[in-house]
Write a protein that holds these residues in place. Structure first.
Motif, PDB file in Angstrom:
ATOM      1  N   ASP A   1       0.831  -1.260  -0.285  1.00  0.00           N
ATOM      2  CA  ASP A   1      -0.067   0.192  -0.064  1.00  0.00           C
ATOM      3  C   ASP A   1       1.041   1.169   0.092  1.00  0.00           C
ATOM      4  N   VAL A   2       0.216   2.374  -0.326  1.00  0.00           N
ATOM      5  CA  VAL A   2       0.796   3.759  -0.193  1.00  0.00           C
ATOM      6  C   VAL A   2       0.043   4.257   0.925  1.00  0.00           C
ATOM      7  N   THR A   3       0.739   4.611   2.031  1.00  0.00           N
ATOM      8  CA  THR A   3       0.178   5.101   3.326  1.00  0.00           C
ATOM      9  C   THR A   3       0.666   6.376   3.552  1.00  0.00           C
ATOM     10  N   ASP A   4       0.067   7.272   4.422  1.00  0.00           N
ATOM     11  CA  ASP A   4       0.503   8.506   5.084  1.00  0.00           C
ATOM     12  C   ASP A   4       1.483   8.217   6.423  1.00  0.00           C
TER      13      ASP A   4
ATOM     14  N   PHE B   1       3.899  10.363   2.365  1.00  0.00           N
ATOM     15  CA  PHE B   1       3.424   9.406   1.688  1.00  0.00           C
ATOM     16  C   PHE B   1       4.695   8.350   1.278  1.00  0.00           C
ATOM     17  N   VAL B   2       4.192   6.982   1.729  1.00  0.00           N
ATOM     18  CA  VAL B   2       5.218   6.105   1.567  1.00  0.00           C
ATOM     19  C   VAL B   2       4.672   4.952   0.809  1.00  0.00           C
TER      20      VAL B   2
ATOM     21  N   ARG C   1       9.707   6.876   0.079  1.00  0.00           N
ATOM     22  CA  ARG C   1       9.094   8.333   0.547  1.00  0.00           C
ATOM     23  C   ARG C   1       8.921   9.199  -0.803  1.00  0.00           C
ATOM     24  N   PHE C   2       7.840   9.751  -0.847  1.00  0.00           N
ATOM     25  CA  PHE C   2       7.584  10.735  -2.031  1.00  0.00           C
ATOM     26  C   PHE C   2       7.514  12.315  -1.600  1.00  0.00           C
TER      27      PHE C   2
ATOM     28  N   ALA D   1      11.731  10.555  -2.973  1.00  0.00           N
ATOM     29  CA  ALA D   1      12.605  11.430  -2.001  1.00  0.00           C
ATOM     30  C   ALA D   1      13.292  10.751  -1.003  1.00  0.00           C
ATOM     31  N   GLY D   2      13.295   9.291  -1.203  1.00  0.00           N
ATOM     32  CA  GLY D   2      14.298   8.464  -0.315  1.00  0.00           C
ATOM     33  C   GLY D   2      13.799   6.758  -0.331  1.00  0.00           C
TER      34      GLY D   2
END
Length: 143
Positions: free
Chosen positions: A92-95, A100-101, A119-120, A131-132
């Motif tokens: 999943d993409v989660t906050d 957001f990850v 990380r976005f 972003a990482g």
């Protein structure tokens, strides 16, 4: 504080919190874009296409690694499971507190399982850049 003033402050705070919580959840389209960004970068690593992989990195990453060759070399050395995964599965993409990850399950070239947390950061043009990435050894048989 009067009861009316307290009620107004409480309602405003509740509305602000609710709006923030709703705004923090990525849309289906955003989640899809983030997943596709990871797919594209992993495919670029498979082709040793440093320019394409580097182009998907956020500006902060590009400042840390000032050329596609330096970036690709770092990934090759520090992230072998990402550079040459045996298999990949998307979670999943989660906050999170760091933004957001996208969770990605990978089996590295040695067969060891990992969870990659991408990380976005949203860019001014509306795109999402990586972003990482953090790798966590996965002790569960996930793939």
């Amino acid at each position: 504080m009067s009861r009316i003033a307290f009620t107004i402050v409480f309602l405003l705070a509740t509305a602000l919190f609710s709006t923030s919580a709703l705004a923090a959840e990525p849309t289906v389209a955003e989640k899809s874009q983030m997943k596709q960004t990871v797919r594209d970068q992993l495919a670029a690593f498979q082709r040793d296409d440093g320019d394409a992989a580097y182009g998907l990195a956020a500006p902060g990453i590009q400042r840390m690694f000032p050329s596609p060759d330096i970036f690709l070399s770092m990934v090759r050395q520090a992230y072998p499971p990402i550079y040459r995964p045996r298999s990949v599965a998307y979670g999943d993409v989660t906050d999170s507190p760091i933004g957001f990850v996208q969770k990605v399950y990978v089996a590295g070239p040695d067969g060891q399982n990992w969870v990659a947390l991408y990380r976005f950061e949203k860019q001014p043009d509306g795109s999402w850049k990586i972003a990482g990435c953090s790798l966590i050894r996965d002790t569960e048989p996930t793939i």
